[in-house]
Design a protein around this motif. Sequence first.
Motif: not given
Length: 470
Positions: A392-420
């Motif tokens: 599924n290339p239409h929705a997936f998660s990655m995470w970043l840490a360090g390097g000036g990134i704001n830790g302890g946060m979630v950015h963006g959202a997928t639909d109710d089932f995680g398809y898009y």
Amino acid sequence: MPTFCNTLAPAVSRRDMLKLSANSFGLLALADMLHARETKSASALAPRPTHFAPKAKRVIFLFMHGGPSQVDTFDPKPLLKKHNGKPYPGQKPRVQFAATGNLLQSPWEFRPGGDSGIQVSDLFPEVRKRADDLCVVRAIHADNSAHGGALLQLHTGSDTFVRPSVGSWVTYGLGSENQNLPGFITLCPTLGHGGLQNWSSAFLPAAYQGTPIGHSGIPAKQATVKDIVPAASPELQRMQLDLLKEINATHLTKSGPDAALEARIGSFELAFRMQAEAPTVTDLSKETVKTLESYGIGDGKPTDNFGRQCLTARRLAEAGVRFIQCTHSYKWDQHENLKKDHTKNALEVDKPIAALLADLKQRDLLKDTLVWWGGEFGRTPAAQGGDGRDHNPHAFSMWLAGGGINGGMVHGATDDFGYYAVDKKVHMHDLHATILHLLGLDHEKLTYRHAGRDFRLTDVKGTVVKELFE
């Protein structure tokens, strides 16, 4: 003779047009010559100034080859459990990698981690403890549903053409902090799904190509730089290299500029310098027993292989290598046996990743080291093969840490089932633009002229996602 004409200008013959444009062709050639002279005026890996003040100095990319499932790792979907076994109520993608059935709930529970309370599944209990360091980007999307194209887009920005790797662009833009080691090292890289194209410099000078240590077909314990221990004395090697350099220089005066030969000369010199430093940097026996245990390193332990990669990555980061990739390959492609195989996969990487984050932080390296975790795409919330999920290339998660990134946060959202991806979507070009920005590089200015036009990692797209670090 045929003519070029239109209703707004008199006819001009092809011969006259060539005469009129001759100066332009000459200027193009001169520009290319000046560019070549500029790039040869200093060591290819010499540190270079950034476009603006950087937040990060280096990158460690933890690549999960195969595509981890976002709805089973970092993107909880309670409605999947409620509607388990029912048809997906929305429209499935027009083009699917394979046919999928009804919705499949996650076999794992999600629980909050750290003070931030980011929801992480039970697959990653150790990483969950580092939740306050993570910025989980849940609305990543890309363009290709096949592993080969998806890996190329992830690593090079293009899923179709041979292009330089992101690691090559980074070292081209910044050079290296250590002239005795390559600027870009990939640990145990996959040999499939694009293979060396995923760490290739393509049309960039060869000095920016990734240097592989081992490959996915052998254990990390056996991954070494071939012939790193010299067979001859340094004095004899120096004499041999000087003679070879003199012969090649004589050839160059007769043949004219030869980028491939000059790159080969540079590689010989770098290999000679590496013999003095690389064996020490990659020698994990220098670490304490406590450190080795924290990474899960030990014979027979499921964490040994990836633990060695993560610890080596930390040592390379300390030594000034600009871009380091660790690859967990090729294990995350669960078209069936999701619960069994995702459990095994996560067990192999969870502890090493958490140890890497803690170790970098304890050594005051996390603040300027960008750690990037993810795969080439996600998985469908709809089932395949009973207990499995499709690409599924239409929705997936990655995470970043360090390097000036704001830790302890979630950015963006997928639909109710995680398809898009539906809210604050981040395309792969946007992610690449953001990574370059954190390193002090403007993705629109980091270009290289090839085949008559300026190329860049993000092609003609990409927007920096400033919410991740401002």
